[in-house]
Design an enzyme around this catalytic site. Structure first.
Site, PDB file in Angstrom:
ATOM      1  CB  CYS A  76      70.022 -27.368  30.516  1.00  0.00           C
ATOM      2  SG  CYS A  76      68.535 -27.273  31.545  1.00  0.00           S
ATOM      3  CE  LYS A 120      57.495 -29.120  36.058  1.00  0.00           C
ATOM      4  NZ  LYS A 120      58.341 -29.169  34.842  1.00  0.00           N
ATOM      5  CE  LYS A 173      61.360 -29.835  37.953  1.00  0.00           C
ATOM      6  NZ  LYS A 173      61.959 -29.057  36.855  1.00  0.00           N
ATOM      7  CB  CYS A 186      67.513 -20.148  31.272  1.00  0.00           C
ATOM      8  SG  CYS A 186      67.469 -21.585  32.373  1.00  0.00           S
ATOM      9  NE  ARG A 200      57.222 -21.062  35.017  1.00  0.00           N
ATOM     10  CZ  ARG A 200      58.256 -21.652  35.626  1.00  0.00           C
ATOM     11  NH1 ARG A 200      58.108 -22.190  36.828  1.00  0.00           N
ATOM     12  NH2 ARG A 200      59.435 -21.701  35.056  1.00  0.00           N
ATOM     13  CB  CYS A 248      63.226 -24.457  27.081  1.00  0.00           C
ATOM     14  SG  CYS A 248      65.020 -24.587  26.846  1.00  0.00           S
ATOM     15  NE  ARG A 285      57.810 -25.950  40.324  1.00  0.00           N
ATOM     16  CZ  ARG A 285      59.038 -25.738  39.828  1.00  0.00           C
ATOM     17  NH1 ARG A 285      59.204 -25.519  38.537  1.00  0.00           N
ATOM     18  NH2 ARG A 285      60.088 -25.751  40.619  1.00  0.00           N
ATOM     19  CB  CYS A 343      61.804 -26.031  30.360  1.00  0.00           C
ATOM     20  SG  CYS A 343      62.340 -25.873  32.075  1.00  0.00           S
TER      21      CYS A 343
END
Length: 572
Positions: free
Chosen positions: A481, A218, A216, A442, A82, A436, A152, A485
């Site tokens: 899931c 964002k 993470k 994935c 990414r 996603c 990110r 995303c």
């Protein structure tokens, strides 16, 4: 990390990821050694996790995993990369190089636009990984900190109608991204053959800390009334406040996030809290203070509760806000008035105030690849060869061909139409749907998303036509899931994968992206989902008021209760 002991620090045995980061030699690990190991196509031990900080995830093709096991072969290990593109802006020269690499060095030959307003390469084998980083570096792109426990890729409203304001906002997105980057030279040393420096220069991360962040993080910069970045999906948001078209400051929203874990009610999606207004000059100080407070107070014992949203719930919004003010030396002023009225992309041509034109094209699932009768990838490449402006990737997986001079507009449109980047029959429902990546690449995917979305949209469109409202649409999203995303937890109808062909059905979000949908039915099949939607859409068509949206209707009709405070009532 601060040495001062705070009552808000979670005590207990640290999660193993904390050991991994502490022992990583500032994210180097033994990645360089793994690259030389041709006995396996994957990365071993801690390096499997560490490569995420360098913008990559190890994956394999799950469609062929069982067959390879029969042949006594390991899974077809490869990486997904990414890129880091603050604000999603990319030049035609960069695009041509990305296109070439995807063609020559990936298993799938595609460029994938993502909800993080950047692109991904899928299916890069180990021998090509270093080449990939060096190819991107050659044209001024990297993948530093696009995954892992760091801040990110920074998003920014991408519809450049108010181009002066957008330019200011974009510049702040870049500044925030650079300010919060890891300082370690590990990326340059490993991937770009950077010279190793024998010093302590990067042994301390001044903002991220020795162990980086608990999870993470964002960040977005958003220009109302467009909520195209979905602010409530992010830890930190700077909502641009303008006076007479000039940026004067930001309202700061903290603590949004959509990921959860099936069966664990201590996890939930959460909207961000509005901390208040700051002047433009305080932007970086506030960004740093929010990150460092989360760094020190975030839960390093239980990773499932490590994100900023859980820290705010645990310590209290007022305590977190006060700590940010103390660290930044800035006091939040009362929030300035703003509102979000929409969050989709504006498709077609829009003229900017500088006299140049911007063409937004719909890319289903963000997947740019040539298919029979639909050579999208070739079309983008041909446009890149003659385009004098730039490309802007949107947080909704679409593409803007921006800054087109009037005398080049007809040529761009002709190429776009020839290669099916513009199609006049794309429905509103298709434009308002998203998924996603999910299967087959994935590793977390439980159910289909990207590959299922076209069929699911057709079924949704059929129901709308059946009930006489074919021109209407519903914000519809699928995630394979519960990690979020595809941002299903900010949709009017959201499907969250539970298993092959099975999803949780959520309804009741709003079109503006300011309300979380509640679960309506759990673990049901695709046919059961559309049977439920058939009944609900029929009622909506017959009982709605004026231009009432589907999400607003199901709440007004008491079909589902709105989620008011997800920490306490999401599972009610």
């Amino acid at each position: 990390m601060s040495n001062e002991k705070s009552p808000f620090i979670v005590e207990g045995k640290l999660a193993d990821n904390e050991r991994l980061k502490a022992q990583s030699n500032n994210l180097r690990g033994t990645i360089a050694n793994d690259l030389q190991d041709d006995l396996t196509g994957g990365f071993t031990a801690d390096n499997f996790q560490l490569i995420r900080f360098h913008g990559m995830y190890q994956q394999d093709d799950r469609d062929i995993r069982a067959e390879r096991m029969k042949q006594k072969l390991e899974p077809l290990h490869n990486v997904m990369l990414r890129a880091r593109l603050p604000g999603g802006i990319i030049t035609p020269t960069q695009w041509q190089e990305i296109d070439r690499f995807a063609d020559e060095h990936t298993l799938y030959g595609s460029i994938r636009l993502t909800t993080r307003q950047t692109f991904q390469f899928h299916g890069v084998l180990k021998p090509n990984i270093k080449l990939m980083h060096q190819t991107l570096n050659k044209v001024g792109i990297d993948s530093i900190a696009t995954a892992g426990d760091v801040n990110r890729n920074v998003l920014c409203t991408s519809n450049p109608v108010e181009s002066k304001l957008h330019l200011e906002a974009y510049e702040w997105a870049k500044k925030i991204s650079e300010h919060l980057l890891p300082r370690t030279r590990a990326y340059a040393e490993i991937w770009l053959d950077g010279e190793k420096i024998e010093s302590t220069e990067d042994t301390v991360e001044p903002i991220l800390g020795d162990n980086y962040l608990p999870r993470k993080f964002k960040t977005t910069v958003v220009i109302p009334p467009q909520n195209d970045v979905d602010v409530h999906a992010n830890d930190l948001n700077f909502v641009a406040i303008a006076e007479q078209g000039k940026l004067v400051g930001f309202n700061v929203l903290v603590g949004g996030g959509l990921a959860m874990t099936h069966g664990d009610t201590s996890t939930y999606p959460r909207k961000a809290d509005d901390f208040g207004f700051i002047s433009v000059n305080d932007t970086l100080a506030i960004a740093e203070a929010v990150v460092s407070t989360q760094r020190d107070w975030g839960n390093r014992v239980n990773r499932k509760n490590a994100k900023t949203k859980y820290t705010l719930e645990r310590v209290g919004v007022d305590n977190f806000k006060a700590e940010v003010e103390k660290r930044a030396g800035v006091t939040f002023a009362p929030s300035r008035e703003y509102s979000f009225t929409t969050r989709g992309d504006r498709f077609g041509w829009v003229e900017g105030i500088d006299g140049k034109f911007h063409l937004t094209v719909y890319i289903e699932n963000g997947r740019i690849i040539d298919k029979p009768g639909k050579p999208l990838k070739t079309g983008c490449l041909e446009i890149a060869k003659i385009h004098k402006g730039d490309f802007r990737l949107t947080a909704n997986q679409n593409l803007i061909i921006a800054g087109v001079a009037p005398d080049n507009k007809d040529k761009i449109e002709a190429l776009a139409r020839e290669h099916k980047l513009i199609e006049d029959n794309v429905t509103s429902q298709r434009l308002d749907s998203m998924a996603c990546v999910s299967l087959p690449t994935c590793p977390l995917a439980m159910a289909e998303a990207e590959r299922y979305l076209p069929e699911a949209i057709e079924r949704m469109e059929s129901l709308l036509k059946k009930h006489g409202i074919g021109s209407q649409s519903i914000i519809f999203r699928i995630t394979g899931c519960p990690n979020g995303c595809g941002r299903s937890m900010l949709s009017e109808v959201g499907l969250v994968g539970k298993g092959p062909g099975k999803y949780n059905l959520h309804i009741g979000g709003d079109r503006e992206g300011t309300r979380i949908p509640r679960m309506y039915r759990e673990n049901i099949s695709e046919d059961e989902i559309f049977a439920e939607l058939d009944t609900l859409i029929e009622r909506w068509a017959n009982e709605r008021e004026n231009n009432e949206s589907f999400g607003d209707y199901v709440i007004r009709a008491d079909i589902i209760k709105p989620v008011v405070n997800s920490a306490s009532d999401f599972y009610d």
